[in-house]
Design a protein around this motif. Structure first.
Motif, mmCIF file in Angstrom:
data_model
loop_
_atom_site.group_PDB
_atom_site.id
_atom_site.type_symbol
_atom_site.label_atom_id
_atom_site.label_comp_id
_atom_site.label_asym_id
_atom_site.label_seq_id
_atom_site.Cartn_x
_atom_site.Cartn_y
_atom_site.Cartn_z
ATOM 1 N N VAL A 35 0.807 -1.224 0.000
ATOM 2 C CA VAL A 35 0.000 0.000 0.000
ATOM 3 C C VAL A 35 0.840 1.273 0.000
ATOM 4 N N THR A 36 1.921 1.277 0.773
ATOM 5 C CA THR A 36 2.670 2.526 0.934
ATOM 6 C C THR A 36 3.973 2.553 0.127
ATOM 7 N N PRO A 38 4.182 1.765 -3.695
ATOM 8 C CA PRO A 38 4.239 1.943 -5.155
ATOM 9 C C PRO A 38 4.793 3.306 -5.581
ATOM 10 N N GLN A 39 4.384 4.365 -4.882
ATOM 11 C CA GLN A 39 4.847 5.702 -5.253
ATOM 12 C C GLN A 39 6.338 5.855 -4.967
ATOM 13 N N ALA A 40 6.847 5.128 -3.971
ATOM 14 C CA ALA A 40 8.274 5.201 -3.637
ATOM 15 C C ALA A 40 9.117 4.545 -4.737
ATOM 16 N N GLN A 82 -2.489 -3.070 -7.272
ATOM 17 C CA GLN A 82 -1.507 -2.704 -6.254
ATOM 18 C C GLN A 82 -0.620 -3.904 -5.896
ATOM 19 N N GLY A 127 6.737 1.418 5.994
ATOM 20 C CA GLY A 127 5.718 2.419 5.718
ATOM 21 C C GLY A 127 4.406 2.011 6.358
ATOM 22 N N ASP A 128 4.425 1.944 7.676
ATOM 23 C CA ASP A 128 3.258 1.474 8.425
ATOM 24 C C ASP A 128 3.469 1.842 9.888
ATOM 25 N N ILE A 144 7.055 5.039 8.883
ATOM 26 C CA ILE A 144 7.448 6.189 8.064
ATOM 27 C C ILE A 144 6.455 6.361 6.921
ATOM 28 N N GLY A 145 6.469 7.541 6.318
ATOM 29 C CA GLY A 145 5.628 7.802 5.157
ATOM 30 C C GLY A 145 6.295 7.311 3.885
ATOM 31 N N THR A 146 5.567 7.437 2.778
ATOM 32 C CA THR A 146 6.072 6.900 1.515
ATOM 33 C C THR A 146 7.321 7.632 1.025
ATOM 34 N N SER A 147 7.408 8.958 1.253
ATOM 35 C CA SER A 147 8.617 9.687 0.834
ATOM 36 C C SER A 147 9.835 9.132 1.557
ATOM 37 N N GLU A 148 9.650 8.778 2.829
ATOM 38 C CA GLU A 148 10.766 8.206 3.584
ATOM 39 C C GLU A 148 11.048 6.765 3.163
ATOM 40 N N GLU A 150 10.901 5.815 0.146
ATOM 41 C CA GLU A 150 11.753 6.047 -1.025
ATOM 42 C C GLU A 150 13.183 6.418 -0.584
ATOM 43 N N LEU B 30 -6.766 4.122 -0.701
ATOM 44 C CA LEU B 30 -5.305 3.963 -0.623
ATOM 45 C C LEU B 30 -4.789 2.999 -1.683
ATOM 46 N N ILE B 33 -2.011 3.869 -7.120
ATOM 47 C CA ILE B 33 -0.551 3.748 -7.090
ATOM 48 C C ILE B 33 0.123 5.057 -7.489
ATOM 49 N N ARG B 35 0.584 9.474 -6.713
ATOM 50 C CA ARG B 35 0.611 10.421 -5.601
ATOM 51 C C ARG B 35 -0.490 11.472 -5.732
ATOM 52 N N SER B 82 0.271 5.850 9.227
ATOM 53 C CA SER B 82 1.377 6.621 8.643
ATOM 54 C C SER B 82 1.101 7.065 7.216
ATOM 55 N N GLU B 84 0.900 8.470 3.852
ATOM 56 C CA GLU B 84 1.244 9.786 3.304
ATOM 57 C C GLU B 84 0.136 10.267 2.377
ATOM 58 N N HIS B 85 -0.783 9.363 2.083
ATOM 59 C CA HIS B 85 -1.960 9.747 1.305
ATOM 60 C C HIS B 85 -2.725 10.867 2.011
ATOM 61 N N ILE B 106 4.317 11.300 12.677
ATOM 62 C CA ILE B 106 4.543 10.819 11.296
ATOM 63 C C ILE B 106 3.862 11.765 10.308
ATOM 64 N N ASN B 110 5.512 13.897 7.323
ATOM 65 C CA ASN B 110 5.058 13.691 5.944
ATOM 66 C C ASN B 110 4.705 15.003 5.261
ATOM 67 N N ILE B 177 16.536 13.172 -0.696
ATOM 68 C CA ILE B 177 17.263 11.985 -1.178
ATOM 69 C C ILE B 177 18.544 12.415 -1.894
#
Lengths: 465, 198
Positions: A35-36, A38-40, A82, A127-128, A144-148, A150, B30, B33, B35, B82, B84-85, B106, B110, B177
């Motif tokens: 879930v958290t 794919p975007q990463a 997904q 990511g949970d 952590i969030g998805t940006s993290e 990544e 959610l 896929i 952002r 957590s 980020e959505h 978190i 985010n 990053i």
């Protein structure tokens, strides 16, 4: 200078730090789910980056999966996409995946410890938010969030400000019928859903030392529900015994144990905050509202919002009771149920299933209740079947399902109908969490099992097995 | 990452404590896929009745908040999952700044990763802003990250605290990053001394 468990783990992972700035810390184990992530992965692709340490990255599929037979197709096309996206990403980036056909598939926070991936002194991220579970081993583990996600995929590091520390000392032994779940619900009830924001909790004391690893995981799992960055428990002989022989446990086990033994908090180390709680007279806990601090004793009643001092809290309690369809003054034991869910990363392990099975053995689920058991992993499911627990559940009228997150968050087809009331062993009773309009009461596996039989909440301390 | 320096915008209020990320963006959304595109699902169960019509009892559905880019709310905003959505949905709906007495860790983190500014003020200051937003139609706030100030046209002004590193990153729109990858020598060096057991 004496240091806490958290400080030792933190210090051991600082790659770089300059005074007044956040630190760059190294991540030993990165767990990934569908879930958290794919975007990463997509972010990596767009920037032409690779996964720095595929050998420290492990993925599974848990949130979206239907819990009916694995032989049946996944009907929801967005879930299917997904799941297939994670499969493709793991292939493209060379990440180990415990997928739907794997004997190790399961809830990410169940399989990490089960395979020995989670070890004392490690940093573990995912990511949970329930990554806090892994802190039971003396790891520093946080969501952590998805940006993290990544960021960790690309660099195996994270930029983090050092959290504060919070000692929760637990003394006394809880009574028969009272569980680790009741302890953590009581802690959240006491300190509030933001009681530990910005802090890493260390759970310590005589009571914690007496807990099994599975019970410790239940406690640490819900640290996030008190707002904590993470929850940790010092590793000891119980931890080492659990880990020995697991697939990813160190081969040089003695050497590892020697290192782990130096991790517990030193005598005289300082915490930013501390509280002590005695659990000797603790009753089984039941949530009545729409956040995990809205909790009372099974012998208690629905509180009156007007009795609360703070206006915001009063408004929140009124809203919660309206959503939950409950009246102030109603005894908890009078609350009738429609559904019972035993599962989630909080309570879906062997000890949880055994305890629930003991409560229901030879009895039948009440006619007003639909009940289901969702084991945390394929390994747990198989072990439970070897022990004949599936038969006990089935004979009582429970559904016996495949492993996954299931009705803890209802991303798969397992959801409540509007207005349905559920005794759930999961971790969040937020509005709509288990399905729009669904009403969740958080309880222990024993309490959920007894409620399934009685059709209402009962004090499982009085239950005759 | 998107940068942020100044904003002058209409303020929407959400007078609830402990707003969790399950409310901000419910789980059924959610599964995307991407952002983007989450704004339509923001506060879904609060915004829409089961038949899909707008719920009049929900503040954001009041026309007076149309075009708002500042969300004023209560303590412990963004608690729970957590996902980020949640910031993606708020951003996609149009919010760049969220003001509250406190945020869950978190979620707070985010926000910065998406060019959004969460601002912590005292309970008292938040209450005062709620009062002002209630009594003034089209209430606006000016936010200046460089100066760390919030002000309105009637002369209210508050200073807010923010970690200097986060402020810098947001002002410059830095790519975390990319910055970390520039420290590759340090990461290599750490990996060489990292504690691990075979």
């Amino acid at each position: 200078m004496p240091r806490t468990l958290f400080e030792k783990v933190w210090d051991n992972h600082v790659v770089h730090w300059e005074e007044g700035k956040p630190a760059l810390i190294y991540i030993d184990c990165h767990l990934v789910h569908e879930v958290t992530s794919p975007q990463a992965f997509e972010g990596l692709r767009l920037a032409g980056r690779r996964v720095r340490r595929p050998d420290l990255t492990f993925a599974t599929i848990d949130h979206n999966v239907p819990t009916w037979s694995r032989l049946l197709p996944i009907l929801d096309p967005t879930s299917k996409t997904q799941i297939e996206t994670l499969e493709q990403n793991c292939k493209d980036f060379d990440v180990t995946l415990f997928g739907l056909d794997s004997p190790h598939q399961g809830i990410v926070h169940v399989i990490g410890p089960e395979m020995g991936l989670t070890q004392p002194g490690m940093t573990v991220v995912c990511g949970d938010s329930h990554t806090s579970t892994h802190g039971a081993f003396g790891a520093l583990a946080f969501g952590i969030g998805t940006s993290e996600v990544e960021h960790v995929l690309a660099t195996q590091c994270l930029i983090q400000s050092r959290p504060k520390s919070f000692l929760i000392e637990l003394e006394g032994r809880f009574a028969r019928g009272v569980t680790a779940k009741d302890v953590i619900l009581y802690i959240i009830r006491t300190i509030g859903t933001d009681g530990a924001t910005g802090h890493v909790i260390e759970y310590a004391g005589e009571m914690i030392r007496a807990l099994s690893m599975e019970e410790r995981m239940t406690v640490c799992n819900m640290s996030i529900e008190a707002g904590a960055r993470a929850g940790m428990i010092a590793p000891d002989e119980t931890t080492f015994a659990y880990l020995e022989g697991r697939p990813f446990a160190p081969a040089a086990f003695e050497e590892a144990v020697n290192y782990w033994k130096a991790l517990p908090t030193d005598e005289g180390a300082c915490f930013d905050r501390s509280i002590a709680i005695d659990v000797s007279s603790l009753a089984p806990q039941v949530s009545w509202g729409t956040n995990p601090a809205m909790v009372t004793d099974v012998t208690g009643e629905i509180p009156d919002p007007d009795s609360l001092e703070d206006e915001n809290a009063r408004k929140a309690a009124r809203r919660a009771l309206d959503y939950m369809g409950l009246e102030p003054g109603t005894a908890i034991e009078e609350i009738k149920l429609d559904r019972v869910f035993i599962g989630s990363c909080t309570n879906s392990r062997m000890e949880d299933l055994r305890a629930a099975a003991t409560v229901i053995a030879g009895r039948k689920v009440a006619s007003n209740v639909r009940a289901m058991v969702v084991p945390g992993s394929q390994q747990i499911k198989q072990q439970a079947e070897r022990e004949g627990l599936d038969l006990i559940f089935r004979e009582a009228g429970f559904d016996w399902r495949e492993s996954g997150c299931s009705m803890c968050l209802g991303m798969n087809p397992d959801i409540l109908e509007p207005g349905e009331r559920c005794a759930s062993t999961s971790n969040r009773n937020f509005e709509g969490r288990q399905g729009r309009g669904g009403r969740t009461h958080l309880v222990s596996p024993q309490m959920a099992a007894a409620a399934a039989i009685a059709g209402r909440f009962v004090d499982v301390r009085q239950w005759e097995n | 990452m998107k940068s942020f320096s100044k904003l002058d915008a209409i303020v929407a209020t959400l007078d609830r404590v402990n707003v969790d990320t399950d409310q901000i963006i419910p789980k059924q959304f959610l599964k995307r896929i991407e952002r983007t595109g989450f704004g339509q699902f923001l506060f879904y169960d609060w915004r829409y009745a089961e038949d899909g019509s707008l719920r009049e009892d929900f503040e954001l559905n009041h026309g007076r908040f149309d075009g708002a880019a500042v969300l004023l709310t209560r303590a412990n905003f963004g608690c729970g999952s957590s996902r980020e959505h949640a910031p993606w949905a708020l951003l996609d709906y149009g919010f760049r700044v969220i003001i509250a007495p406190s945020f869950a860790d978190i979620f707070y983190n985010n926000c910065f990763k998406n060019g959004m500014l969460p601002i912590r003020l005292s309970e008292q200051q938040v209450e005062e802003l709620f009062e002002r937003a209630r009594s003034t139609d089209g209430y606006r706030l000016s936010i200046d990250l460089e100066k760390q100030t919030i002000s309105d046209e009637q002369g209210a002004q508050f200073r807010f605290d923010i970690d200097p590193h986060r402020r810098e990153s947001l002002l410059k729109g830095l790519d975390d990053i990319g910055l970390t990858l520039r420290q590759e020598d340090r990461i290599n060096e750490y990996e060489a001394r990292r504690i691990q057991f075979q």
